[in-house]
Scaffold this active site. Structure first.
Site, PDB file in Angstrom:
ATOM      1  CG  ASN A   9      10.594  -6.338  -0.559  1.00 35.42           C
ATOM      2  OD1 ASN A   9      10.848  -7.497  -0.247  1.00 35.42           O
ATOM      3  ND2 ASN A   9      10.195  -5.544   0.371  1.00 35.42           N
ATOM      4  CE  LYS A  31       6.796  -5.649   1.332  1.00 34.33           C
ATOM      5  NZ  LYS A  31       5.865  -4.816   1.744  1.00 34.33           N
ATOM      6  CG  HIS A  56      10.928  -2.403   3.685  1.00 33.42           C
ATOM      7  ND1 HIS A  56       9.683  -2.453   4.439  1.00 33.42           N
ATOM      8  CD2 HIS A  56      10.524  -2.171   2.630  1.00 33.42           C
ATOM      9  CE1 HIS A  56       8.700  -2.648   3.667  1.00 33.42           C
ATOM     10  NE2 HIS A  56       9.208  -2.295   2.358  1.00 33.42           N
ATOM     11  CD  GLU A 101       6.951  -4.619   5.267  1.00 30.37           C
ATOM     12  OE1 GLU A 101       7.440  -5.385   4.746  1.00 30.37           O
ATOM     13  OE2 GLU A 101       5.839  -4.256   4.359  1.00 30.37           O
ATOM     14  CD  GLU A 155       9.417   1.263  -0.437  1.00 32.09           C
ATOM     15  OE1 GLU A 155       9.651   0.665  -1.528  1.00 32.09           O
ATOM     16  OE2 GLU A 155       9.438   0.557   0.637  1.00 32.09           O
ATOM     17  N   GLY A 209       1.489  -1.705   1.251  1.00 32.99           N
ATOM     18  CA  GLY A 209       0.485  -2.978   1.387  1.00 32.99           C
ATOM     19  C   GLY A 209      -0.924  -2.524   1.799  1.00 32.99           C
ATOM     20  CB  SER A 231      -0.299   0.395  -2.889  1.00 30.79           C
ATOM     21  OG  SER A 231      -0.589  -0.020  -1.652  1.00 30.79           O
TER      22      SER A 231
HETATM   23  P1  PGA Z   1       3.693  -3.118  -1.507  1.00 28.59           P
HETATM   24  O1  PGA Z   1       4.900  -3.138  -0.743  1.00 28.59           O
HETATM   25  O2  PGA Z   1       3.748  -2.864  -3.036  1.00 28.59           O
HETATM   26  O3  PGA Z   1       2.964  -4.517  -1.179  1.00 28.59           O
HETATM   27  O4  PGA Z   1       2.781  -1.822  -0.923  1.00 28.59           O
HETATM   28  C1  PGA Z   1       5.980  -2.227  -1.105  1.00 28.59           C
HETATM   29  C2  PGA Z   1       7.101  -2.239  -0.446  1.00 28.59           C
HETATM   30  O5  PGA Z   1       6.986  -2.732   0.789  1.00 28.59           O
HETATM   31  O6  PGA Z   1       8.310  -1.999  -0.912  1.00 28.59           O
END
Ligand code: PGA
Length: 268
Positions: A14, A16, A100, A102, A182, A188, A228
């Site tokens: 992803n 982003k 997601h 976010e 998740e 993140g 992460s």
């Molecule tokens: P990250 O994001 O690996 O940067 O923690 C994972 C995600 O948002 O799916």
């Protein structure tokens, strides 16, 4: 119950809101070279909308699949700024990420909106990667499974999933739904869930899928872990019986690191 190592491993990047065309092409130059020979593991890249066409073209013939990071649920019309499932299909997207955290947090996406988006993806035969996960407060309050259940029931309400043997859907295994666990506190942050903890949630999700649909779908559905993930911890997750791969954010921006994970998955 229900561990079935016949499920093909799946690794999703992803990106982003990162990269412009030149950066994406440079990434692909390195990445496609590194993952040559990776065959058992399915690799999917989810660039921003603006890069779908460029990345899609560059991936042609590589076996690496294209995903979008979101979609809108209407087919067409006066919806300024939105992108429909048909538009994504037209660009060759096999997958789309839906729900997601976010987007839930920053853009107010509710389970009801997510449900409509899943329907739109299924109608267009794009496989949806549904993200679910609890916040830190919810986890501290011991509500992880309750939250997962609410999100899953809300997102999947009234959906009819074709059984995997019907082969509808455009996912690598002909499926139309993948679920990514998740935990919001792990995204993140550099703080990943313990693999055993992620496995407990993945098993809970699989059992819930059996309840909501049937055991055949539950056995076959792929469940990812996201939060992460990096080359150093990736193996610990995919070795769990109910975790079939990962949705990777930050570490997927480095083509070397992401390729390393694909190779780890291939060896396991
Ligand atoms: P990250 O994001 O690996 O940067 O923690 C994972 C995600 O948002 O799916």
């Amino acid at each position: 119950m229900m561990s079935d190592r016949a499920r093909r491993k799946l690794l999703v990047a992803n990106w982003k809101m990162h990269f412009v065309r030149a950066q994406a092409l440079e990434y692909l130059r390195v990445f496609t070279e590194r993952v040559r020979g990776v065959q058992k593991t399915e690799i999917v890249l989810a660039p921003p909308f603006t890069l779908l066409e460029t990345v899609g073209r560059a991936l042609h013939g590589t076996g690496i699949k294209l995903a979008a990071q979101d979609l809108f649920y209407e087919r067409e019309g006066a919806f300024t700024g939105e992108i429909s499932a048909i538009m994504l299909k037209d660009l060759g997207c096999a997958y789309v990420i839906v729900g997601h955290s976010e987007r839930r947090r920053l853009l107010g996406e509710t389970d009801e909106i997510i449900n409509k988006k899943l329907r739109a993806a299924l109608d267009a035969q794009i496989a949806a990667i549904l993200c679910v996960g609890e916040t830190l407060e919810e986890r501290r309050a011991g509500r992880t499974h309750a939250v997962l259940e609410t999100q899953m029931r809300g997102a999947l309400a009234g959906l009819r999933l074709p059984s995997p043997s019907e082969g509808r859907g455009d996912g690598g295994e002909g499926e139309c739904l993948v679920i990514s666990y998740e935990p919001v506190w792990a995204i993140g942050t550099g703080v990943n869930a313990a693999p055993e903890e992620a496995e407990a949630s993945a098993l809970f999700i699989r059992e819930l899928v059996a309840q909501l649909f049937n055991t055949e779908i539950a056995q076959r559905i792929r469940i990812l872990y996201g939060g992460s993930v990096k080359p150093e911890n990736f193996g610990g997750f995919v070795q769990q019986p109910n975790i079939d791969g990962a949705l990777v954010g930050g570490a997927s921006l480095d083509p070397e690191a992401f390729a390393q994970m694909a190779k780890i998955a291939e060896r396991l």
